[in-house]
Motif scaffolding. Structure first.
Motif, PDB file in Angstrom:
ATOM      1  N   GLU A 364      53.322  48.004  67.015  1.00 55.45           N
ATOM      2  CA  GLU A 364      53.082  48.653  68.311  1.00 55.45           C
ATOM      3  C   GLU A 364      53.186  50.164  68.187  1.00 55.45           C
ATOM      4  OE1 GLU A 364      52.202  48.911  72.386  1.00 55.45           O
ATOM      5  OE2 GLU A 364      51.992  47.282  70.907  1.00 55.45           O
ATOM      6  N   LEU A 365      54.154  50.659  67.427  1.00 53.67           N
ATOM      7  CA  LEU A 365      54.287  52.112  67.236  1.00 53.67           C
ATOM      8  C   LEU A 365      53.080  52.677  66.513  1.00 53.67           C
ATOM      9  CD1 LEU A 365      58.066  52.344  66.220  1.00 53.67           C
ATOM     10  CD2 LEU A 365      57.046  52.928  68.435  1.00 53.67           C
ATOM     11  N   LEU A 366      52.566  51.963  65.524  1.00 50.28           N
ATOM     12  CA  LEU A 366      51.376  52.421  64.801  1.00 50.28           C
ATOM     13  C   LEU A 366      50.175  52.476  65.741  1.00 50.28           C
ATOM     14  CD1 LEU A 366      51.756  50.466  61.450  1.00 50.28           C
ATOM     15  CD2 LEU A 366      52.072  52.917  61.805  1.00 50.28           C
ATOM     16  N   THR A 367      50.059  51.465  66.610  1.00 52.14           N
ATOM     17  CA  THR A 367      48.948  51.470  67.573  1.00 52.14           C
ATOM     18  C   THR A 367      49.047  52.676  68.500  1.00 52.14           C
ATOM     19  OG1 THR A 367      48.799  49.058  67.515  1.00 52.14           O
ATOM     20  CG2 THR A 367      47.853  50.166  69.435  1.00 52.14           C
ATOM     21  N   ILE A 368      50.280  52.966  68.979  1.00 58.51           N
ATOM     22  CA  ILE A 368      50.484  54.122  69.864  1.00 58.51           C
ATOM     23  C   ILE A 368      50.105  55.412  69.158  1.00 58.51           C
ATOM     24  CG2 ILE A 368      52.266  55.492  71.029  1.00 58.51           C
ATOM     25  CD1 ILE A 368      53.693  52.814  71.639  1.00 58.51           C
ATOM     26  N   LEU A 369      50.525  55.584  67.926  1.00 60.93           N
ATOM     27  CA  LEU A 369      50.230  56.800  67.167  1.00 60.93           C
ATOM     28  C   LEU A 369      48.743  56.925  66.873  1.00 60.93           C
ATOM     29  CD1 LEU A 369      53.263  56.705  64.700  1.00 60.93           C
ATOM     30  CD2 LEU A 369      52.846  58.449  66.458  1.00 60.93           C
ATOM     31  N   MET A 370      48.110  55.852  66.506  1.00 57.64           N
ATOM     32  CA  MET A 370      46.678  55.903  66.165  1.00 57.64           C
ATOM     33  C   MET A 370      45.829  56.201  67.402  1.00 57.64           C
ATOM     34  SD  MET A 370      46.540  52.767  63.407  1.00 57.64           S
ATOM     35  CE  MET A 370      44.767  52.900  63.097  1.00 57.64           C
ATOM     36  N   ASP A 371      46.288  55.718  68.574  1.00 55.47           N
ATOM     37  CA  ASP A 371      45.563  56.044  69.805  1.00 55.47           C
ATOM     38  C   ASP A 371      45.634  57.530  70.122  1.00 55.47           C
ATOM     39  OD1 ASP A 371      44.798  53.447  70.162  1.00 55.47           O
ATOM     40  OD2 ASP A 371      46.379  52.947  71.610  1.00 55.47           O
ATOM     41  N   LYS A 383      46.286  54.206  59.148  1.00 53.71           N
ATOM     42  CA  LYS A 383      47.409  53.281  59.309  1.00 53.71           C
ATOM     43  C   LYS A 383      48.255  53.230  58.047  1.00 53.71           C
ATOM     44  CE  LYS A 383      48.489  48.516  60.619  1.00 53.71           C
ATOM     45  NZ  LYS A 383      47.926  47.206  61.065  1.00 53.71           N
ATOM     46  N   ARG A 384      47.587  53.220  56.889  1.00 53.26           N
ATOM     47  CA  ARG A 384      48.322  53.184  55.630  1.00 53.26           C
ATOM     48  C   ARG A 384      49.142  54.456  55.441  1.00 53.26           C
ATOM     49  NH1 ARG A 384      44.620  51.985  50.628  1.00 53.26           N
ATOM     50  NH2 ARG A 384      44.132  50.247  52.012  1.00 53.26           N
ATOM     51  N   SER A 385      48.579  55.572  55.859  1.00 54.39           N
ATOM     52  CA  SER A 385      49.293  56.850  55.725  1.00 54.39           C
ATOM     53  C   SER A 385      50.529  56.871  56.634  1.00 54.39           C
ATOM     54  CB  SER A 385      48.350  58.004  56.085  1.00 54.39           C
ATOM     55  OG  SER A 385      49.031  59.245  56.022  1.00 54.39           O
ATOM     56  N   LEU A 386      50.384  56.388  57.862  1.00 55.76           N
ATOM     57  CA  LEU A 386      51.520  56.370  58.784  1.00 55.76           C
ATOM     58  C   LEU A 386      52.619  55.418  58.303  1.00 55.76           C
ATOM     59  CD1 LEU A 386      49.573  56.331  62.178  1.00 55.76           C
ATOM     60  CD2 LEU A 386      50.930  58.224  61.256  1.00 55.76           C
ATOM     61  N   LEU A 387      52.215  54.298  57.701  1.00 60.42           N
ATOM     62  CA  LEU A 387      53.194  53.352  57.182  1.00 60.42           C
ATOM     63  C   LEU A 387      54.044  53.958  56.073  1.00 60.42           C
ATOM     64  CD1 LEU A 387      51.180  49.987  57.034  1.00 60.42           C
ATOM     65  CD2 LEU A 387      53.302  50.381  58.279  1.00 60.42           C
ATOM     66  N   GLN A 388      53.505  54.968  55.404  1.00 57.68           N
ATOM     67  CA  GLN A 388      54.220  55.605  54.301  1.00 57.68           C
ATOM     68  C   GLN A 388      55.153  56.722  54.770  1.00 57.68           C
ATOM     69  OE1 GLN A 388      50.988  56.864  51.798  1.00 57.68           O
ATOM     70  NE2 GLN A 388      50.597  54.794  50.984  1.00 57.68           N
ATOM     71  N   ASN A 389      55.175  56.994  56.087  1.00 55.70           N
ATOM     72  CA  ASN A 389      56.020  58.073  56.601  1.00 55.70           C
ATOM     73  C   ASN A 389      57.493  57.661  56.544  1.00 55.70           C
ATOM     74  OD1 ASN A 389      57.520  59.567  58.885  1.00 55.70           O
ATOM     75  ND2 ASN A 389      55.631  60.742  58.635  1.00 55.70           N
ATOM     76  N   ARG A 390      58.255  58.328  55.673  1.00 47.75           N
ATOM     77  CA  ARG A 390      59.643  57.931  55.433  1.00 47.75           C
ATOM     78  C   ARG A 390      60.531  58.148  56.657  1.00 47.75           C
ATOM     79  NH1 ARG A 390      60.791  60.278  49.309  1.00 47.75           N
ATOM     80  NH2 ARG A 390      59.226  58.952  48.234  1.00 47.75           N
ATOM     81  N   GLU A 391      60.310  59.245  57.397  1.00 44.02           N
ATOM     82  CA  GLU A 391      61.162  59.526  58.545  1.00 44.02           C
ATOM     83  C   GLU A 391      60.965  58.478  59.639  1.00 44.02           C
ATOM     84  OE1 GLU A 391      64.154  61.193  60.626  1.00 44.02           O
ATOM     85  OE2 GLU A 391      63.541  61.615  58.554  1.00 44.02           O
ATOM     86  N   LEU A 392      59.730  58.064  59.842  1.00 45.91           N
ATOM     87  CA  LEU A 392      59.453  57.021  60.827  1.00 45.91           C
ATOM     88  C   LEU A 392      60.162  55.718  60.430  1.00 45.91           C
ATOM     89  CD1 LEU A 392      57.943  55.873  63.305  1.00 45.91           C
ATOM     90  CD2 LEU A 392      56.004  55.409  61.777  1.00 45.91           C
ATOM     91  N   ASN A 393      60.054  55.361  59.154  1.00 48.55           N
ATOM     92  CA  ASN A 393      60.682  54.121  58.697  1.00 48.55           C
ATOM     93  C   ASN A 393      62.205  54.201  58.786  1.00 48.55           C
ATOM     94  OD1 ASN A 393      58.371  52.543  58.050  1.00 48.55           O
ATOM     95  ND2 ASN A 393      58.070  53.760  56.193  1.00 48.55           N
ATOM     96  N   ARG A 394      62.778  55.371  58.417  1.00 46.23           N
ATOM     97  CA  ARG A 394      64.228  55.515  58.485  1.00 46.23           C
ATOM     98  C   ARG A 394      64.726  55.408  59.923  1.00 46.23           C
ATOM     99  NH1 ARG A 394      63.958  59.394  54.101  1.00 46.23           N
ATOM    100  NH2 ARG A 394      63.547  61.034  55.638  1.00 46.23           N
ATOM    101  N   THR A 395      64.016  56.053  60.845  1.00 46.76           N
ATOM    102  CA  THR A 395      64.439  56.021  62.246  1.00 46.76           C
ATOM    103  C   THR A 395      64.341  54.614  62.818  1.00 46.76           C
ATOM    104  OG1 THR A 395      63.634  58.307  62.512  1.00 46.76           O
ATOM    105  CG2 THR A 395      64.060  57.046  64.521  1.00 46.76           C
ATOM    106  N   LEU A 396      63.270  53.898  62.479  1.00 50.77           N
ATOM    107  CA  LEU A 396      63.116  52.514  62.951  1.00 50.77           C
ATOM    108  C   LEU A 396      64.206  51.621  62.363  1.00 50.77           C
ATOM    109  CD1 LEU A 396      61.654  50.235  64.400  1.00 50.77           C
ATOM    110  CD2 LEU A 396      60.062  50.090  62.462  1.00 50.77           C
TER     111      LEU A 396
END
Length: 716
Positions: A364-371, A383-396
């Motif tokens: 859902e977060l990826l969909t929000i960001l891509m929109d 989508k692949r680039s966003l999935l690799q974002n370390r800060e996003l993954n750490r915060t989640l």
């Protein structure tokens, strides 16, 4: 056992029953058994051929594979049952007053090559009069015959007539026949099914419907366990909602010795698909759990209210970040606000376990960001680039961490503030009492909380397995695409190969059975029906373990309030309504078929001294052996004398941990003896079992394990 040949008589009556061997009484049976024997031989050959063909058939995919496996399972089970028995598949027969054809009742149904019904399955409605007819309500029967089989041949039979002229000259009437002899027969290490001698009151419970909760209430020797096991077999036969594809049946017993004792009963009734367990088996930590030493702590953990603390305990790890953040991709910087985080957390589908929900939030977060992205980046690459974002993954991962059930429950017992937050109804003294130095030193009382936590959290490895599965599918799809492209280039454009352009068809070519996954836990449920024996011992918290495995709330609950070690002052309906079973009915069994009157008279005084309103059943037989009182010093001589004069049977010493068991003499605590039965029971220092309700119940239970003789030994 192989089917008997037609040249061998099915009857092997002892000399004292020579009158029953009169051809006028048994010739009709002999002719029928000859037909049964011939049909058994043909049926076994036919089923063996079908099984061999099914096993050699291609495995197939999807539904075809499931159908093949189901057929193999059914054929194997049917063949195993036919090989297990021979002619002794037959339980007996009855004749109606309308002079219709004699109906023979079997453990399984059987027809001959012309379709003539030779045996009617005992679970079918047509067989009900065989068990349910009484002289007050004969159900249209003129007579009924039950067989007693010994090593594949009839060693006795028991006739009843229901009309004044019923079967005159064709029935052998006596008092000591199959039924009474079966009650007094020697016990063995395994419970025998007593299908041929099921009585009308028991049969009514066995055939009751499966909707709601049915309580089978009865004292010692009333056949509660027998009824429960036969009911499991009957429900699987008669109720299409309970088949193994619909959830199946779970049978929960009180102890490991008990499960070993009843292990042969269901297979002998033609059912091998019932899961059996004790409560400890429902949770991995159960194998090593010990009894809670502090009774006050055990009482606190027995409450369903404390189990409810698991939900807020998990909820504290499901709070979205309150501040926004910038998430960078290779093409742009995107703002993810606190409201966006809240929307991502709200996207979790109801009922999704915590550890499995994080992937839904991430999607859902990826969909929000891509929109929000206004670049021309290809969606898959973005989508692949966003999935690799370390800060996003750490915060989640910090806001919605993967949790372990053991660590979650352990924190409740080691962090007082956490427990107070999750269980605000506890007082300060209660919170302190629940704390312990080794948070994960599991006790039996912890198991309901661990079970609730595991259900709420789910498997922490699900996400990882899903990613591996998706990667496998993607790689397999790419590999098959290369193969298909080659086939298409070689095709003339008009052949069937052009169908491979369709993506749906390409996906069906991927073998789902080869995908990486996890074996399902066999006791995780859900089950369509659960049978609970010795249910009077379950705490409210333990009931939650079973309720969450049976959404249909379809239960058979077997127990005796007078055998509850910690007391049972409510009615069954009150107890069950409190734990979450609002719809329940009670069927009472009041006849003691097992315990001799001599033993029951002494046991009744023991339990009524503590529980004046105990449901003490009435014994229907006497053993002729008085209860013996003696000294502990006489223990070995008593056992040696009994073993020397009894070539068969099983004895049990209860309450003496110094006694080492032998093949024919068990050694048990009063608690572990529950549900079992022995020819001879030797109680050692019963007054030392304890005071109050618990001590009285332990003495009562131990005394009523005896089917022939009871010996009570004291130290003084």
């Amino acid at each position: 056992m192989s089917p008997q040949t037609t040249t061998t008589s099915a009857f092997a009556l002892p000399e004292q029953l020579a009158a029953k061997a009169d051809p006028a009484l048994i010739d009709g049976d002999e002719q029928h058994f000859a037909a049964v024997s011939e049909s058994l031989t043909q049926t076994i050959a036919e089923l063996s051929g079908r099984l061999d063909a099914a096993r050699k058939a291609p495995g197939g995919l999807g539904r075809a594979a499931m159908d093949r496996d189901t057929e193999v399972h059914q054929l194997t089970g049917r063949l195993r049952a036919l090989h297990r028995f021979g002619l002794d598949l037959c339980l007996g027969h009855f004749v109606r007053t309308d002079n219709a054809e004699t109906m023979y009742i079997g453990r399984l149904g059987l027809t001959d090559s012309t379709g003539r019904r030779l045996l009617v399955d005992w679970r079918s409605p047509a067989a009900e009069p065989f068990f349910a007819a009484t002289h007050a309500h004969p159900m249209g029967l003129a007579s009924r015959r039950r067989y007693r089989w010994t090593r594949g041949r009839i060693s006795d039979y028991w006739d009843e007539v229901f009309t004044a002229d019923g079967r005159e000259g064709h029935a052998a009437l006596d008092d000591q026949s199959a039924f009474i002899a079966g009650l007094g027969g020697s016990r063995s290490a395994r419970m025998r099914d007593v299908l041929a001698t099921i009585q009308a009151d028991q049969d009514a419970v066995i055939r009751a419907g499966s909707r709601g909760a049915l309580v089978v209430d009865g004292g010692p020797g009333t056949g509660k366990t027998v009824v429960a096991l036969h009911r499991a077999a009957h429900l699987l036969y008669s109720d299409p909602r309970l088949g193994h594809r619909k959830g199946g049946v779970l049978f929960v017993g009180p102890s490991r010795p008990y499960l070993a004792y009843v292990a042969d009963v269901l297979p002998s009734l033609g059912e091998e698909g019932v899961q059996t367990c004790i409560l400890r088996d429902l949770v991995p930590e159960g194998a090593g759990a010990v009894t809670e030493r502090d009774p006050d702590v055990a009482r606190l953990k027995s409450s369903a209210d404390l189990v409810m603390a698991i939900e807020p305990a998990v909820g504290l790890y499901e709070e979205p970040p309150t501040e926004g953040m910038t998430v960078s991709s290779h093409w742009s910087d995107l703002w993810l606000s606190a409201d966006d985080w809240a929307a991502g957390f709200d996207a979790v589908e109801p009922g999704t376990p915590h550890n499995e929900a994080r992937d839904q939030i991430r999607e859902e977060l990826l969909t929000i960001l891509m929109d929000k992205d206004s670049s021309d980046a290809p969606p898959e690459l973005l989508k692949r680039s966003l999935l690799q974002n370390r800060e996003l993954n750490r915060t989640l991962n910090r806001a919605w961490p993967m949790l372990d059930a053991g660590e979650l429950v352990g924190d409740l017992w080691s962090v007082p503030a956490y427990l107070r937050k999750c269980a605000p109804g506890l007082g300060l003294d209660e919170v302190r009492a629940l704390q312990r130095a080794d948070a994960q030193a599991w006790t039996v009382s912890d198991l309901p909380l661990l079970d609730a936590a595991r259900l709420r959290l789910g498997d922490p490895e699900v996400s990882r397995r899903k990613r591996r599965r998706d990667a496998f599918v993607a790689a397999e799809r790419a590999r098959r695409a290369d193969v298909i492209d080659g086939l298409l280039r070689a095709d003339d454009g008009e052949g069937a190969v052009t169908m491979l352009h369709g993506q749906d068809l390409q996906d069906t070519l991927i073998d789902e059975s080869a995908l990486p996954g996890a074996d399902p836990e066999p006791l995780a449920g859900p089950f369509a029906h659960i049978i609970v024996d010795e249910a009077q011992e379950l705490t409210d918290a333990e009931w939650q373990m079973l309720l969450q495995r049976c959404p249909s709330r379809s239960f058979t609950i077997v127990g005796d309030r007078a055998q509850a070690r910690h007391g049972f002052t409510e009615s069954w309906q009150e107890r069950l309504e409190r734990v979450g079973l609002a719809r329940s009915t009670v069927a009472s069994l009041n006849i003691n078929y097992r315990t001799p009157e001599e033993v029951m008279t002494e046991a009744e005084g023991v339990i009524r001294a503590a529980l004046p309103d105990a449901n003490v059943p009435t014994s229907i037989r006497r053993s002729g052996l008085p209860v013996v009182h003696g000294s502990v010093a006489d223990r070995d001589s008593i056992l040696d004398t009994w073993l020397g004069t009894h070539a068969e049977g099983i004895a049990c010493v209860i309450g003496d941990p110094t006694f080492r068991a032998t093949p024919r003499v068990r050694s048990l605590t009063p608690e572990l003896s529950k549900g079992l039965e022995f020819d001879l029971v030797v109680l050692v220092d019963p007054e030392a079992y304890g005071d109050g309700i618990e001590g009285a119940v332990d003495r009562y239970v131990a005394m009523t394990r005896a089917t022939r003789q009871l010996v009570i030994l004291t130290s003084s």
